[in-house]
Motif scaffolding. Structure first.
Motif, PDB file in Angstrom:
ATOM      1  N   ASP A  88      39.119 -14.082  -4.034  1.00  0.00           N
ATOM      2  CA  ASP A  88      38.220 -14.968  -4.771  1.00  0.00           C
ATOM      3  C   ASP A  88      38.268 -14.670  -6.267  1.00  0.00           C
ATOM      4  O   ASP A  88      38.191 -15.597  -7.096  1.00  0.00           O
ATOM      5  CB  ASP A  88      36.786 -14.830  -4.261  1.00  0.00           C
ATOM      6  CG  ASP A  88      36.596 -15.412  -2.866  1.00  0.00           C
ATOM      7  OD1 ASP A  88      37.525 -16.066  -2.359  1.00  0.00           O
ATOM      8  OD2 ASP A  88      35.514 -15.190  -2.279  1.00  0.00           O
ATOM      9  N   SER A  89      38.406 -13.417  -6.620  1.00  0.00           N
ATOM     10  CA  SER A  89      38.475 -13.042  -8.026  1.00  0.00           C
ATOM     11  C   SER A  89      39.772 -13.529  -8.664  1.00  0.00           C
ATOM     12  O   SER A  89      39.773 -14.034  -9.802  1.00  0.00           O
ATOM     13  CB  SER A  89      38.348 -11.525  -8.183  1.00  0.00           C
ATOM     14  OG  SER A  89      37.035 -11.092  -7.862  1.00  0.00           O
TER      15      SER A  89
ATOM     16  N   ARG B 110      41.483 -16.108  -7.757  1.00  0.00           N
ATOM     17  CA  ARG B 110      41.361 -17.566  -7.875  1.00  0.00           C
ATOM     18  C   ARG B 110      40.536 -17.936  -9.113  1.00  0.00           C
ATOM     19  O   ARG B 110      40.880 -18.871  -9.848  1.00  0.00           O
ATOM     20  CB  ARG B 110      40.719 -18.124  -6.611  1.00  0.00           C
ATOM     21  CG  ARG B 110      40.700 -19.644  -6.540  1.00  0.00           C
ATOM     22  CD  ARG B 110      40.082 -20.134  -5.236  1.00  0.00           C
ATOM     23  NE  ARG B 110      40.780 -19.587  -4.074  1.00  0.00           N
ATOM     24  CZ  ARG B 110      40.263 -18.739  -3.210  1.00  0.00           C
ATOM     25  NH1 ARG B 110      39.018 -18.311  -3.364  1.00  0.00           N
ATOM     26  NH2 ARG B 110      40.953 -18.291  -2.177  1.00  0.00           N
ATOM     27  N   LEU B 111      39.468 -17.206  -9.358  1.00  0.00           N
ATOM     28  CA  LEU B 111      38.634 -17.483 -10.524  1.00  0.00           C
ATOM     29  C   LEU B 111      39.397 -17.209 -11.814  1.00  0.00           C
ATOM     30  O   LEU B 111      39.348 -18.004 -12.760  1.00  0.00           O
ATOM     31  CB  LEU B 111      37.362 -16.639 -10.440  1.00  0.00           C
ATOM     32  CG  LEU B 111      36.210 -16.858 -11.438  1.00  0.00           C
ATOM     33  CD1 LEU B 111      36.493 -16.309 -12.812  1.00  0.00           C
ATOM     34  CD2 LEU B 111      35.835 -18.342 -11.515  1.00  0.00           C
TER      35      LEU B 111
ATOM     36  N   SER C  63      35.728 -10.378 -10.479  1.00  0.00           N
ATOM     37  CA  SER C  63      35.747 -11.583 -11.319  1.00  0.00           C
ATOM     38  C   SER C  63      34.978 -12.741 -10.708  1.00  0.00           C
ATOM     39  O   SER C  63      34.439 -13.596 -11.425  1.00  0.00           O
ATOM     40  CB  SER C  63      37.193 -12.041 -11.553  1.00  0.00           C
ATOM     41  OG  SER C  63      37.997 -11.021 -12.072  1.00  0.00           O
ATOM     42  N   ALA C  64      34.941 -12.823  -9.384  1.00  0.00           N
ATOM     43  CA  ALA C  64      34.443 -14.018  -8.698  1.00  0.00           C
ATOM     44  C   ALA C  64      33.047 -14.474  -9.135  1.00  0.00           C
ATOM     45  O   ALA C  64      32.802 -15.683  -9.215  1.00  0.00           O
ATOM     46  CB  ALA C  64      34.481 -13.803  -7.186  1.00  0.00           C
TER      47      ALA C  64
ATOM     48  N   ARG D 269      38.160 -10.457   0.499  1.00  0.00           N
ATOM     49  CA  ARG D 269      37.708 -11.683  -0.164  1.00  0.00           C
ATOM     50  C   ARG D 269      37.357 -11.419  -1.623  1.00  0.00           C
ATOM     51  O   ARG D 269      37.540 -12.300  -2.472  1.00  0.00           O
ATOM     52  CB  ARG D 269      36.494 -12.252   0.575  1.00  0.00           C
ATOM     53  CG  ARG D 269      36.724 -13.655   1.031  1.00  0.00           C
ATOM     54  CD  ARG D 269      35.655 -14.270   1.856  1.00  0.00           C
ATOM     55  NE  ARG D 269      34.359 -13.675   1.982  1.00  0.00           N
ATOM     56  CZ  ARG D 269      33.754 -13.479   3.162  1.00  0.00           C
ATOM     57  NH1 ARG D 269      34.354 -13.782   4.294  1.00  0.00           N
ATOM     58  NH2 ARG D 269      32.544 -12.969   3.204  1.00  0.00           N
ATOM     59  N   TYR D 270      36.820 -10.231  -1.919  1.00  0.00           N
ATOM     60  CA  TYR D 270      36.533  -9.910  -3.321  1.00  0.00           C
ATOM     61  C   TYR D 270      37.784 -10.163  -4.175  1.00  0.00           C
ATOM     62  O   TYR D 270      37.715 -10.765  -5.247  1.00  0.00           O
ATOM     63  CB  TYR D 270      36.149  -8.442  -3.497  1.00  0.00           C
ATOM     64  CG  TYR D 270      34.875  -7.958  -2.857  1.00  0.00           C
ATOM     65  CD1 TYR D 270      33.916  -8.816  -2.327  1.00  0.00           C
ATOM     66  CD2 TYR D 270      34.621  -6.589  -2.799  1.00  0.00           C
ATOM     67  CE1 TYR D 270      32.754  -8.331  -1.756  1.00  0.00           C
ATOM     68  CE2 TYR D 270      33.458  -6.092  -2.236  1.00  0.00           C
ATOM     69  CZ  TYR D 270      32.533  -6.960  -1.704  1.00  0.00           C
ATOM     70  OH  TYR D 270      31.381  -6.462  -1.151  1.00  0.00           O
TER      71      TYR D 270
ATOM     72  N   GLU E 154      28.623 -10.656  -2.793  1.00  0.00           N
ATOM     73  CA  GLU E 154      29.124 -12.020  -2.954  1.00  0.00           C
ATOM     74  C   GLU E 154      28.028 -12.983  -3.395  1.00  0.00           C
ATOM     75  O   GLU E 154      28.307 -14.025  -3.991  1.00  0.00           O
ATOM     76  CB  GLU E 154      29.747 -12.510  -1.651  1.00  0.00           C
ATOM     77  CG  GLU E 154      31.000 -11.744  -1.257  1.00  0.00           C
ATOM     78  CD  GLU E 154      31.667 -12.329  -0.026  1.00  0.00           C
ATOM     79  OE1 GLU E 154      32.837 -12.724  -0.129  1.00  0.00           O
ATOM     80  OE2 GLU E 154      31.013 -12.387   1.026  1.00  0.00           O
TER      81      GLU E 154
END
Length: 308
Positions: free
Chosen positions: A58-59, A61-62, A112-113, A54-55, A288
């Motif tokens: 999600d990063s 996506r950001l 980045s997230a 997920r790190y 997170e």
């Protein structure tokens, strides 16, 4: 030499000279296999692979929504950082995050997230990049992070940041690196003595003696002198700014113990901003929280910057 510093040094010397126990214990009440497990967070977090994946997602996506400026602070490609800034920043506070990964994995691209939590409040978020083991040894990782923070202070104005408002956090092995930054003598390196205004330590390691008794010694490969030099708890007399410490309630007993030891020393020095035990959180989930303004860690990070 102050009484506190003398006590810390005597305690450190005692740790480093402590003999292997006569029975099958190698540290405190741990056998070798128990100590190895206590420094293996995946043994305590069945969701480790899912959260770590997920790190990255999600990063990514950001970054697709808020592309960063990637800047080089050193000579190698690894010595770079990603700057996430709000529109038209003008001398705004800076939060620098040092990622974890057991000193061997992950990168700034996995960090980045959390940026949105900071840019939404008008601050700059920096995901710090550096080389991992085995490309470099731990002493060089620490030096890269130090060079990065000095570079950020010297160049903050070029990306809209305030060099007088640099705040820091780190998770896991990044928590160790962040703690090393917090106890760095910046003046001796030509930077302001108070370069770092606050530090948030998440699930970190602050004393390497027991780590070097665990299976992690096989890839850390540190001498006793190096382990002492790279143990933040040995250098707390150099701390210049407040520190907060957090850990998840589902983490290993050694990571919890290290958090308590760090918090107790900070409290004794009057430098503890807050200690937080996070309910129902594994080691990997703690990181997170940094990107969530509704979570204890995310709120604490903003509060330490004076943004809430």
């Amino acid at each position: 030499m102050s009484l506190h510093r003398r006590s810390m040094l005597l305690g450190a010397a005692s740790l480093m000279s402590r003999p292997v126990l006569a029975d099958d214990r190698v540290f405190l009440s741990y056998t070798q296999s128990e100590l190895d497990r206590a420094y293996d967070q995946s043994a305590w977090a069945p969701n480790a692979a899912t959260v770590i994946a997920r790190y990255g997602t999600d990063s990514a996506r950001l970054r697709a929504t808020v592309p960063p400026r990637t800047l080089r602070y050193g000579q190698t490609e690894a010595e770079s950082l990603d700057v996430f800034a709000p529109p038209n920043p003008g001398r705004v506070p800076i939060h620098v995050f040092i990622h974890g990964g057991a000193w061997t994995g992950l990168s700034k691209n996995d960090a980045s997230a959390p940026a949105a939590n900071f840019i939404d409040t008008g601050a700059i978020y920096i995901a710090l990049g550096f080389a991992n083991i085995p490309a470099v040894r731990l002493p060089e990782m620490v030096e890269q992070c130090r060079r990065a923070l000095i570079w950020i202070g010297a160049n903050a104005a070029s990306f809209g940041g305030n060099a007088d408002a640099i705040h820091l956090s780190g998770h896991s092995s990044g928590g160790h690196l962040a703690a090393m930054m917090a106890v760095t003598d910046w003046a001796a390196r030509g930077a302001p003595a108070d370069l770092i205004k606050s530090t948030l330590l998440m699930s970190g390691i602050y004393e390497l003696y027991p780590v070097m008794l665990s299976s992690r010694r096989n890839y850390l490969k540190l001498t006793p002198d190096e382990a002492a030099a790279l143990s933040p708890l040995r250098h707390m007399h150099q701390l210049r700014a407040p520190v907060a410490v957090t850990v998840g309630d589902q983490e290993s007993p050694e990571f919890k113990r290290q958090m308590v030891d760090m918090a107790d020393v900070l409290a004794g020095q009057g430098m503890l901003r807050q200690r937080v035990m996070l309910f129902n959180q594994t080691h990997f989930e703690v990181a997170e929280q940094l990107g969530r303004p509704d979570a204890p860690v995310g709120r604490l990070a903003l509060a330490m910057m004076g943004l809430v």
